[in-house]
Design a protein around this motif. Structure first.
Motif, PDB file in Angstrom:
ATOM      1  N   LYS A   2      -9.151  68.846   6.832  1.00 17.19           N
ATOM      2  CA  LYS A   2      -8.426  67.757   6.174  1.00 17.19           C
ATOM      3  C   LYS A   2      -9.401  66.833   5.444  1.00 17.19           C
ATOM      4  CE  LYS A   2      -5.419  63.824   7.242  1.00 17.19           C
ATOM      5  NZ  LYS A   2      -4.794  63.044   8.323  1.00 17.19           N
ATOM      6  N   TYR A   3     -10.503  66.536   6.105  1.00 18.46           N
ATOM      7  CA  TYR A   3     -11.530  65.666   5.519  1.00 18.46           C
ATOM      8  C   TYR A   3     -12.122  66.283   4.251  1.00 18.46           C
ATOM      9  CZ  TYR A   3     -16.019  63.181   5.255  1.00 18.46           C
ATOM     10  OH  TYR A   3     -17.112  62.460   4.833  1.00 18.46           O
ATOM     11  N   HIS A   4     -12.388  67.603   4.275  1.00 17.34           N
ATOM     12  CA  HIS A   4     -12.973  68.278   3.118  1.00 17.34           C
ATOM     13  C   HIS A   4     -12.044  68.288   1.910  1.00 17.34           C
ATOM     14  CE1 HIS A   4     -15.875  70.642   5.908  1.00 17.34           C
ATOM     15  NE2 HIS A   4     -16.332  69.451   5.603  1.00 17.34           N
ATOM     16  N   ARG A   5     -10.739  68.201   2.169  1.00 13.47           N
ATOM     17  CA  ARG A   5      -9.768  68.186   1.064  1.00 13.47           C
ATOM     18  C   ARG A   5      -9.467  66.775   0.563  1.00 13.47           C
ATOM     19  NH1 ARG A   5      -7.078  71.402   4.824  1.00 13.47           N
ATOM     20  NH2 ARG A   5      -5.487  69.786   5.073  1.00 13.47           N
ATOM     21  N   SER A   6     -10.054  65.767   1.199  1.00 15.98           N
ATOM     22  CA  SER A   6      -9.718  64.378   0.868  1.00 15.98           C
ATOM     23  C   SER A   6     -10.345  63.942  -0.457  1.00 15.98           C
ATOM     24  CB  SER A   6     -10.181  63.434   1.983  1.00 15.98           C
ATOM     25  OG  SER A   6     -11.597  63.355   2.017  1.00 15.98           O
ATOM     26  N   ALA A   7      -9.642  63.056  -1.134  1.00 20.45           N
ATOM     27  CA  ALA A   7     -10.170  62.473  -2.371  1.00 20.45           C
ATOM     28  C   ALA A   7     -11.423  61.655  -2.070  1.00 20.45           C
ATOM     29  CB  ALA A   7      -9.100  61.594  -3.021  1.00 20.45           C
ATOM     30  N   PHE A   8     -11.447  61.040  -0.896  1.00 14.99           N
ATOM     31  CA  PHE A   8     -12.610  60.237  -0.514  1.00 14.99           C
ATOM     32  C   PHE A   8     -13.892  61.065  -0.589  1.00 14.99           C
ATOM     33  CE2 PHE A   8     -15.764  58.983   2.598  1.00 14.99           C
ATOM     34  CZ  PHE A   8     -15.946  57.645   2.313  1.00 14.99           C
ATOM     35  N   LEU A   9     -13.878  62.258   0.015  1.00 16.19           N
ATOM     36  CA  LEU A   9     -15.090  63.069   0.050  1.00 16.19           C
ATOM     37  C   LEU A   9     -15.488  63.544  -1.346  1.00 16.19           C
ATOM     38  CD1 LEU A   9     -17.306  64.172   1.815  1.00 16.19           C
ATOM     39  CD2 LEU A   9     -15.923  66.205   2.215  1.00 16.19           C
ATOM     40  N   THR A  10     -14.507  63.853  -2.183  1.00 15.20           N
ATOM     41  CA  THR A  10     -14.802  64.266  -3.559  1.00 15.20           C
ATOM     42  C   THR A  10     -15.577  63.169  -4.284  1.00 15.20           C
ATOM     43  OG1 THR A  10     -12.815  65.624  -3.646  1.00 15.20           O
ATOM     44  CG2 THR A  10     -13.790  64.984  -5.764  1.00 15.20           C
ATOM     45  N   PHE A  11     -15.071  61.948  -4.207  1.00 12.30           N
ATOM     46  CA  PHE A  11     -15.741  60.836  -4.874  1.00 12.30           C
ATOM     47  C   PHE A  11     -17.057  60.489  -4.189  1.00 12.30           C
ATOM     48  CE2 PHE A  11     -11.455  60.066  -6.618  1.00 12.30           C
ATOM     49  CZ  PHE A  11     -11.800  59.967  -7.953  1.00 12.30           C
ATOM     50  N   TRP A  12     -17.104  60.630  -2.869  1.00  8.67           N
ATOM     51  CA  TRP A  12     -18.339  60.352  -2.137  1.00  8.67           C
ATOM     52  C   TRP A  12     -19.463  61.258  -2.621  1.00  8.67           C
ATOM     53  CZ3 TRP A  12     -20.255  56.770   1.081  1.00  8.67           C
ATOM     54  CH2 TRP A  12     -21.456  57.078   1.725  1.00  8.67           C
ATOM     55  N   ARG A  13     -19.169  62.541  -2.779  1.00  5.22           N
ATOM     56  CA  ARG A  13     -20.206  63.488  -3.214  1.00  5.22           C
ATOM     57  C   ARG A  13     -20.712  63.161  -4.614  1.00  5.22           C
ATOM     58  NH1 ARG A  13     -17.229  68.701  -0.587  1.00  5.22           N
ATOM     59  NH2 ARG A  13     -18.285  68.604   1.429  1.00  5.22           N
ATOM     60  N   LEU A  14     -19.795  62.804  -5.498  1.00  7.22           N
ATOM     61  CA  LEU A  14     -20.204  62.407  -6.854  1.00  7.22           C
ATOM     62  C   LEU A  14     -21.076  61.159  -6.801  1.00  7.22           C
ATOM     63  CD1 LEU A  14     -16.857  62.972  -8.793  1.00  7.22           C
ATOM     64  CD2 LEU A  14     -18.967  64.300  -9.016  1.00  7.22           C
ATOM     65  N   ARG A  15     -20.661  60.207  -5.970  1.00  7.41           N
ATOM     66  CA  ARG A  15     -21.415  58.962  -5.814  1.00  7.41           C
ATOM     67  C   ARG A  15     -22.823  59.244  -5.304  1.00  7.41           C
ATOM     68  NH1 ARG A  15     -23.053  56.161  -1.519  1.00  7.41           N
ATOM     69  NH2 ARG A  15     -23.116  53.900  -1.547  1.00  7.41           N
ATOM     70  N   GLU A  16     -22.945  60.121  -4.302  1.00  6.74           N
ATOM     71  CA  GLU A  16     -24.243  60.412  -3.716  1.00  6.74           C
ATOM     72  C   GLU A  16     -25.157  61.157  -4.696  1.00  6.74           C
ATOM     73  OE1 GLU A  16     -25.449  59.433  -0.226  1.00  6.74           O
ATOM     74  OE2 GLU A  16     -24.106  58.085  -1.298  1.00  6.74           O
ATOM     75  N   LYS A  17     -24.592  62.042  -5.507  1.00  5.73           N
ATOM     76  CA  LYS A  17     -25.410  62.736  -6.516  1.00  5.73           C
ATOM     77  C   LYS A  17     -25.973  61.731  -7.512  1.00  5.73           C
ATOM     78  CE  LYS A  17     -23.341  67.299  -6.350  1.00  5.73           C
ATOM     79  NZ  LYS A  17     -22.555  68.339  -7.022  1.00  5.73           N
TER      80      LYS A  17
END
Length: 196
Positions: free
Chosen positions: A160-175
């Motif tokens: 569920k966490y991997h499909r979340s919008a939060f994680l998508t944006f988090w990864r972009l933010r971290e890159k």
């Protein structure tokens, strides 16, 4: 910003923590239960305008709700001055020197954050303790932590966490943050200090 873009839920979790922070706490608790440590350091001042308590306090409260720290003889240390990744790394170094820690485990959200932390530790490597960096998945899905029933449940939560919008944006933010850190680690820290 990541949680704003992803859409922060209207109701906050009872712990006051975001999804990834709760998962990091569970990962820390599993490491402690496995006998890998008897000290957990929770970090950061209030990091969001809607937070009343410090991040360190919320994390400490959540750890205590997950594992009986008193019964297990686990010390929870709250560090409430850091406010972003680089100041957290600096505090890990400082606390380790003060308390004589020779090895630390650092739990991060994902592999992107791991790359950032490694970049930020590099200039401090002579003064930094031996360390291992674990992302949430590497602990929660590891066979050596918990029963198969626990791992099955955690796998569903992580799915569920991997499909979340939060994680998508988090990864972009971290890159993006990692790219800036390689240029100058203090750029984001200055912005964080003024905006958090």
């Amino acid at each position: 910003i990541a949680e704003q873009l992803a859409g922060r839920p209207k109701t906050t979790h009872p712990s006051g923590l975001l999804f990834d922070s709760r998962l990091k706490d569970i990962a820390a608790a599993l490491m402690v239960r496995n006998g890998e440590s008897n000290v957990i350091v929770t970090m950061s001042r209030p990091t969001r305008t809607w937070m009343e308590a410090s991040n360190a306090q919320l994390l400490a409260d959540h750890v205590r709700s997950v594992v009986n720290t008193e019964k297990r003889g686990i010390e929870v240390v709250q560090e409430e001055e850091s406010y972003d990744t680089i100041t957290e790394v600096e505090k890990v170094k400082e606390i380790s020197q003060e308390r004589g820690f020779t090895k630390v485990a650092i739990i991060v959200t994902d592999k992107e954050t791991r790359k950032r932390v490694e970049t930020l530790i590099a200039p401090l490597s002579k003064e930094f303790p031996t360390y291992e960096i674990n992302d949430i998945d590497s602990i929660l899905l590891d066979d050596s932590y918990g029963s198969s029933a626990v791992r099955t449940h955690l796998a569903k939560v992580l799915s569920k966490y991997h499909r979340s919008a939060f994680l998508t944006f988090w990864r972009l933010r971290e890159k993006f943050a990692h790219a800036l850190d390689r240029i100058s680690p203090r750029i984001l820290s200055t912005v964080s200090q003024k905006t958090r």
